[in-house]
Design a protein around this motif. Structure first.
Motif, mmCIF file in Angstrom:
data_model
loop_
_atom_site.group_PDB
_atom_site.id
_atom_site.type_symbol
_atom_site.label_atom_id
_atom_site.label_comp_id
_atom_site.label_asym_id
_atom_site.label_seq_id
_atom_site.Cartn_x
_atom_site.Cartn_y
_atom_site.Cartn_z
ATOM 1 N N TRP A 436 2.397 11.004 -0.154
ATOM 2 C CA TRP A 436 2.106 11.291 1.258
ATOM 3 C C TRP A 436 1.331 12.586 1.406
ATOM 4 N N TYR A 437 1.614 13.551 0.531
ATOM 5 C CA TYR A 437 0.891 14.820 0.609
ATOM 6 C C TYR A 437 -0.554 14.647 0.141
ATOM 7 N N GLN A 438 -0.763 13.834 -0.896
ATOM 8 C CA GLN A 438 -2.124 13.562 -1.355
ATOM 9 C C GLN A 438 -2.949 12.924 -0.248
ATOM 10 N N THR A 439 -2.355 11.959 0.465
ATOM 11 C CA THR A 439 -3.059 11.290 1.563
ATOM 12 C C THR A 439 -3.377 12.272 2.680
ATOM 13 N N LYS A 440 -2.412 13.121 2.998
ATOM 14 C CA LYS A 440 -2.629 14.104 4.062
ATOM 15 C C LYS A 440 -3.767 15.063 3.713
ATOM 16 N N VAL A 441 -3.759 15.586 2.482
ATOM 17 C CA VAL A 441 -4.801 16.528 2.066
ATOM 18 C C VAL A 441 -6.172 15.852 2.057
ATOM 19 N N GLU A 442 -6.216 14.605 1.589
ATOM 20 C CA GLU A 442 -7.492 13.882 1.558
ATOM 21 C C GLU A 442 -8.046 13.688 2.960
ATOM 22 N N ARG A 443 -7.209 13.276 3.903
ATOM 23 C CA ARG A 443 -7.667 13.090 5.284
ATOM 24 C C ARG A 443 -8.035 14.423 5.930
ATOM 25 N N TRP A 444 -7.297 15.472 5.608
ATOM 26 C CA TRP A 444 -7.589 16.801 6.149
ATOM 27 C C TRP A 444 -8.939 17.312 5.659
ATOM 28 N N ARG A 445 -9.230 17.094 4.377
ATOM 29 C CA ARG A 445 -10.507 17.556 3.833
ATOM 30 C C ARG A 445 -11.677 16.729 4.346
ATOM 31 N N GLU A 587 -1.043 -2.303 -4.723
ATOM 32 C CA GLU A 587 -1.232 -1.068 -3.962
ATOM 33 C C GLU A 587 -2.687 -0.622 -3.998
ATOM 34 N N THR A 588 -3.335 -0.771 -5.149
ATOM 35 C CA THR A 588 -4.739 -0.365 -5.272
ATOM 36 C C THR A 588 -5.636 -1.202 -4.371
ATOM 37 N N LEU A 589 -5.423 -2.518 -4.354
ATOM 38 C CA LEU A 589 -6.236 -3.391 -3.513
ATOM 39 C C LEU A 589 -6.064 -3.065 -2.032
ATOM 40 N N MET A 590 -4.831 -2.887 -1.604
ATOM 41 C CA MET A 590 -4.593 -2.639 -0.182
ATOM 42 C C MET A 590 -4.993 -1.225 0.233
ATOM 43 N N THR A 591 -4.932 -0.281 -0.690
ATOM 44 C CA THR A 591 -5.455 1.062 -0.390
ATOM 45 C C THR A 591 -6.957 0.999 -0.166
ATOM 46 N N GLN A 592 -7.647 0.226 -0.999
ATOM 47 C CA GLN A 592 -9.087 0.041 -0.812
ATOM 48 C C GLN A 592 -9.384 -0.652 0.512
ATOM 49 N N ALA A 593 -8.587 -1.671 0.855
ATOM 50 C CA ALA A 593 -8.784 -2.373 2.123
ATOM 51 C C ALA A 593 -8.594 -1.423 3.306
ATOM 52 N N HIS A 594 -7.633 -0.534 3.193
ATOM 53 C CA HIS A 594 -7.400 0.440 4.264
ATOM 54 C C HIS A 594 -8.536 1.448 4.355
ATOM 55 N N GLU A 595 -9.035 1.903 3.196
ATOM 56 C CA GLU A 595 -10.089 2.914 3.190
ATOM 57 C C GLU A 595 -11.388 2.388 3.787
ATOM 58 N N VAL A 596 -11.691 1.112 3.577
ATOM 59 C CA VAL A 596 -12.936 0.544 4.104
ATOM 60 C C VAL A 596 -12.738 -0.123 5.460
ATOM 61 N N SER A 597 -11.508 0.003 6.032
ATOM 62 C CA SER A 597 -11.186 -0.607 7.340
ATOM 63 C C SER A 597 -11.490 -2.094 7.341
ATOM 64 N N SER A 598 -10.990 -2.783 6.335
ATOM 65 C CA SER A 598 -11.289 -4.197 6.169
ATOM 66 C C SER A 598 -10.624 -5.045 7.247
ATOM 67 N N ASP A 599 -11.348 -6.087 7.720
ATOM 68 C CA ASP A 599 -10.777 -7.074 8.638
ATOM 69 C C ASP A 599 -9.970 -8.128 7.887
ATOM 70 N N PHE A 600 -10.379 -8.390 6.641
ATOM 71 C CA PHE A 600 -9.774 -9.498 5.901
ATOM 72 C C PHE A 600 -9.850 -9.176 4.412
ATOM 73 N N ALA A 601 -8.739 -9.386 3.706
ATOM 74 C CA ALA A 601 -8.693 -9.192 2.254
ATOM 75 C C ALA A 601 -8.539 -10.546 1.591
ATOM 76 N N LEU A 602 -9.462 -10.889 0.704
ATOM 77 C CA LEU A 602 -9.454 -12.182 0.032
ATOM 78 C C LEU A 602 -9.034 -11.985 -1.426
ATOM 79 N N ILE A 603 -7.941 -12.632 -1.810
ATOM 80 C CA ILE A 603 -7.402 -12.503 -3.161
ATOM 81 C C ILE A 603 -7.486 -13.866 -3.848
ATOM 82 N N PRO A 604 -8.353 -14.029 -4.828
ATOM 83 C CA PRO A 604 -8.427 -15.326 -5.529
ATOM 84 C C PRO A 604 -7.278 -15.496 -6.508
ATOM 85 N N TRP A 605 -6.809 -16.723 -6.624
ATOM 86 C CA TRP A 605 -5.779 -17.049 -7.610
ATOM 87 C C TRP A 605 -6.466 -17.294 -8.954
ATOM 88 N N GLY A 606 -6.014 -16.622 -9.996
ATOM 89 C CA GLY A 606 -6.658 -16.713 -11.299
ATOM 90 C C GLY A 606 -6.685 -18.126 -11.849
#
Length: 889
Positions: A436-445, A587-606
């Motif tokens: 949470w502190y990393q996120t706060k500092v990143e948004r603050w900077r 967590e990595t995929l959804m963090t990326q989706a949040h950072e780019v303000s995605s409307d839709f996240a598409l996850i293919p089944w392998g």
């Protein structure tokens, strides 16, 4: 005759049948030492692996398990058992064990040097120099100070003067374990952060300086006079210059000529490199400096260009990490006797050593980082990370013990110090620098919030949220890039955003010229791709990160293919690579989706049903195997759970989408009548898909997931090649509940005039609010359908019986709607996820694949209808949609 007599007292030829002739299989014999050595190696590896498994859950590096395994096998625990040492680790067998362990150590130090990228130090030299120097000078001074008491109290070898002893103790406290530090940073996802880059750059300088000081200690110890030690150091410096200026240039030339620099080392180049390692180790050994320094120097001159260092590490790392290194640390543990720490003075000095190790590194590193204008909490984190000792410290201690600098008691103290500092590094870092502190500092900077967490532009955020709520179209798509799913992803992106053509008049540059009309093609879609590579315990995996994710994002073939396709189809695109542990994929995929303000996240089944993308055997797994992998099901479930708070998400299960049908079984070789060549028929060119149409079937049950899915189906249908069948599912039980809800709402209206109370009463009914909203949306979209869609989109309703027959009817409707045109580009069944998860009368449900804490399965992950369609074997792909973020409203 006894086995012992055969091997010890008999003058005849030794038995050739071994245990079949009664020979004890674990008795050491100089003529055949391999038998006992194999037993020793098996015991050491088993101990290390058994300890590594629980420690991994505590986020501890593997070296802790290896050292603890050695300590348990040593005089502290196992050697207290009568006969254990004589049977398993007899003194006569230790030279063989020692030679194998030290050979592994030499190659391991070569790998450590390969991991050191001097470019990282030079690019961040200011912070690296200040933090590295401060993180060495203060602990070195504290170590030299406490060395006086240790020398007077515990030193036994009078030939070692206090100057050498103090220099060694100061070096032992000043050193930082660079390899373990890399692994801790990678596991905590800090490797590319400001804190991680600073620590790594400082750790490189610290590491190299520490080895130089250690070489000085060993040279002073192994040579009888100061003049001989000086000659040894001068020879070492001369050898270093010889390697840099005489060996490195022709070595790189040979690598380029053989293609090993960019394509990975050939077997011949691996042999040449190892010969250089052994030759350099031999030279530094004969001049009075330990052989490991020669191996370290060869690792430093190896190029990092073209990924050569990573590919070379991949060739040899597993054998070293699994076999040789545990043997070395077991050898270290066999020398460690914690029973010698048996009085107050000894424990007092032990605690003092630990305190000096922590205080020197944390205070020095913190003050230097703060001087470089980092925040106090970041600075403390850097100091805590620099206190990590790890396996490098244990190597240093063993060298000091072998050279006679350390007594057995002092050696045991410092082993305890190394264990405590290494074990404490990860918990301290998590405490000082939480997520949470990393996120706060990143948004603050970035200027998004002030230090108190208040939004700096709340009006813009509110307007963006309102606009997103009104605009239900997918404008910003985030996709998980997999090599085996690229064809279906490309097809989906193409039909999701049909090409729009606008014409623009361009004014002439001269009055006499005529105006021209320019056709502008564009697609109203922005796509962000995320490719994830697994971060493992291997050194090469961590080196991928230290080389830089940005570097791999530019060179990764999957990301580049994705970029090229999107750009050629007029789609705005970005792509990147992330190297993270397997449990951090979601967590990595959804963090990326949040950072780019995605409307839709598409996850293919392998295609193979696993999280890996191994294409060494590129044959699609059958249904029984593709949907049974617990790790993959858990990954999908975690991704959907995290997506529920961020954006809408979809799981795409490919089945011939795009017109490509993939083989399930290995193709058989068949002899043709001509018997000329199998290749003649295998290489027949495949004609383009003549019928590029797609048909979508969507059963609309209701609920938030289905409402989002309905809008997405209509967006896909805007493509002229797409037609759709949308069926609203009704059943008698649902109608009965709906009429009950309407009666309750009407009764509430007559007794209360307050509109807010009306709203609360209606929404408190289990189905009334949902039914009203579903009906309104369905009717609105149906009535407002544009003319160009009316001919291709068919709205209908189906009354199906409640209970078990309902599912059968829906499967029958799907089979009638899709998969009937064999030569088209593939059909799709779109489903809402949570409405079908617990049955059809109850809408909603948890978004977790293992909401009840049980083992994830296919039904809980994608829903009951999707699970039945998969097992039925419907001839269409599936898109399972879950509402998330504002889409749940």
């Amino acid at each position: 005759m006894a086995g012992g007599e055969l091997t010890g007292n008999s003058t005849g030829a030794p038995p050739q049948a071994g245990v079949l002739e009664g020979v004890n299989p674990i008795v050491y014999t100089p003529s055949n030492p391999i038998t006992l050595f194999i037993v020793q190696a098996i015991i050491v590896i088993i101990f290390c692996q058994l300890l590594a498994y629980p420690l991994r859950w505590l986020h501890q590096p593997r070296v802790i398990a290896e050292v603890l395994g050695g300590i348990l096998l040593g005089p502290t625990v196992m050697m207290r058992i009568p006969g254990f040492e004589a049977a398993i680790f007899p003194p006569a067998s230790m030279p063989v064990f020692n030679n194998v362990a030290n050979l592994g150590l030499i190659i391991f130090l070569f790998l450590v040097a390969l991991e050191v990228d001097i470019r990282l130090f030079t690019q961040n030299w200011k912070a690296a120099l200040s933090v590295g120097m401060a993180g060495m000078i203060l602990p070195f001074g504290l170590g030299f100070a406490i060395a006086w008491g240790l020398y007077k109290e515990f030193h036994v070898d009078e030939a070692i003067g206090f100057g050498v002893f103090g220099l060694f103790i100061g070096t032992a406290l000043a050193i930082t374990a660079f390899p373990v530090l890399c692994r801790i940073l990678s596991e905590l996802n800090l490797l590319r952060s400001g804190v991680g880059v600073t620590v790594l750059a400082a750790g490189i300088g610290n590491d190299v300086t520490g080895w130089v000081l250690l070489a000085l200690c060993v040279a002073l110890t192994n040579n009888s006079s100061g003049l001989a030690a000086l000659w040894a150091l001068l020879c070492c410096i001369g050898w270093t210059l010889f390697l840099i200026f005489a060996i490195r240039p022709p070595f790189i030339w040979i690598l380029k000529r053989t293609g090993s620099l960019h394509n990975g080392p050939t077997q011949g180049m691996v042999a040449l490199t190892l010969l250089m390692v052994l030759a350099s180790s031999w030279f530094t050994g004969i001049i009075g400096v330990h052989p490991i320094f020669g191996a370290f120097l060869v690792g430093l001159i190896c190029p990092h260009d073209g990924g050569f260092a990573i590919k070379l590490t991949e060739k040899i790392e597993d054998l070293i990490s699994v076999l040789f290194l545990p043997l070395y640390f077991a050898l270290s543990g066999l020398k460690t006797n914690l029973g010698l720490l048996n009085d107050g003075i000894t424990w007092g000095y032990c605690i003092g050593v630990i305190a000096c190790a922590f205080a020197g590194k944390i205070i020095g590193g913190t003050l230097a980082a703060r001087a470089n204008k980092l925040l106090w909490r970041e600075s403390f984190t850097i100091g805590a990370l620099m206190s990590c000792k790890g396996l490098v410290e244990l190597i240093v201690l063993n060298i000091g013990y072998q050279a006679g600098i350390l007594s057995e008691t002092t050696f045991s103290m410092f082993v305890v110090m190394a264990l405590v500092t290494t074990v404490a590094t990860t918990p301290m870092t998590k405490l000082l620098y939480p997520k949470w502190y990393q996120t706060k500092v990143e948004r603050w900077r970035k200027g998004e919030i002030d230090w108190d967490g208040n939004e700096l532009n709340p009006s813009e955020s509110l307007q963006g949220g309102l606009k997103k709520g009104v605009d239900s179209q997918i404008r910003r798509l985030m996709v998980h890039l997999r090599l085996d799913s690229l064809p279906s992803l490309f097809t989906f992106i193409t039909i999701l955003s049909p090409e729009s053509v606008t014409k623009k008049q361009v004014e002439p540059e001269t009055p006499d010229a005529e105006s021209t009309e320019v056709v502008i093609k564009k697609r109203p879609l922005e796509v962000h791709g995320m490719r994830i590579l697994e971060l493992t315990d291997r050194t090469s995996s961590v080196m991928h990160l230290t080389e830089g994710e940005d570097f791999y994002s530019l060179r990764d073939p999957v990301v580049n293919a994705f970029r090229t396709f999107s750009q050629l189809h007029d789609v705005a695109v970005s792509g990147r690579v992330a190297v993270v542990p397997a449990d951090s994929y979601a967590e990595t995929l959804m963090t990326q989706a949040h950072e780019v303000s995605s409307d839709f996240a598409l996850i293919p089944w392998g295609e193979s049903g696993s999280m890996s993308e191994d294409q060494s055997f590129p044959v699609t797994a059958d249904t029984n195997e593709r949907f049974k992998s617990f790790t993959h099901l858990d990954f999908i479930g975690q991704t959907l759970e995290k997506a529920s708070a961020i954006c809408n998400a979809g799981i795409f299960i490919d089945n011939g989408f795009g017109g490509i049908t993939k083989p399930v079984d290995r193709p058989e070789l068949q002899r043709t009548k001509s018997a000329i060549s199998i290749r003649n028929q295998a290489d027949v060119a495949v004609l383009p898909v003549a019928n590029k149409s797609h048909h979508i079937f969507f059963p609309f049950f209701g609920g938030a997931d289905d409402r989002v899915a309905l809008r997405i189906v209509l967006q896909l249908a805007k493509n002229p090649h797409v037609s759709a069948t949308i069926v609203r599912i009704n059943n008698s039980e649902k109608e009965k509940l709906s009429s009950t809800a309407k009666s309750a709402a009407a009764s509430t209206t007559t007794t209360e005039d307050n509109s807010e109370t009306n709203k609360t009463a209606v929404s408190s009914s289990p189905v009334s609010g949902t039914d009203v909203e579903d009906g309104a949306l369905y009717a609105t979209l149906k009535s407002s359908l544009p003319e160009d869609l009316a001919t291709r989109v068919n709205f209908s309703e189906a009354d199906v019986p409640a209970g078990k027959e309902e599912l059968k009817e829906i499967i029958l409707l799907a089979q009638q709607a899709v998969g009937n045109t064999r030569d088209n580009a593939g059909d799709v069944v779109v489903l809402g996820r949570r409405n079908a998860k617990k049955g059809f009368a109850e809408v909603g449900g948890s978004s977790s694949s293992a909401a009840g804490g049980g083992v994830p399965d296919l039904k809980n992950t994608v829903g009951e209808v999707a699970e039945r369609l998969i097992t039925t074997g419907i001839r269409a792909s599936l898109l399972v949609i879950q509402a998330g973020g504002r889409g749940q409203a």
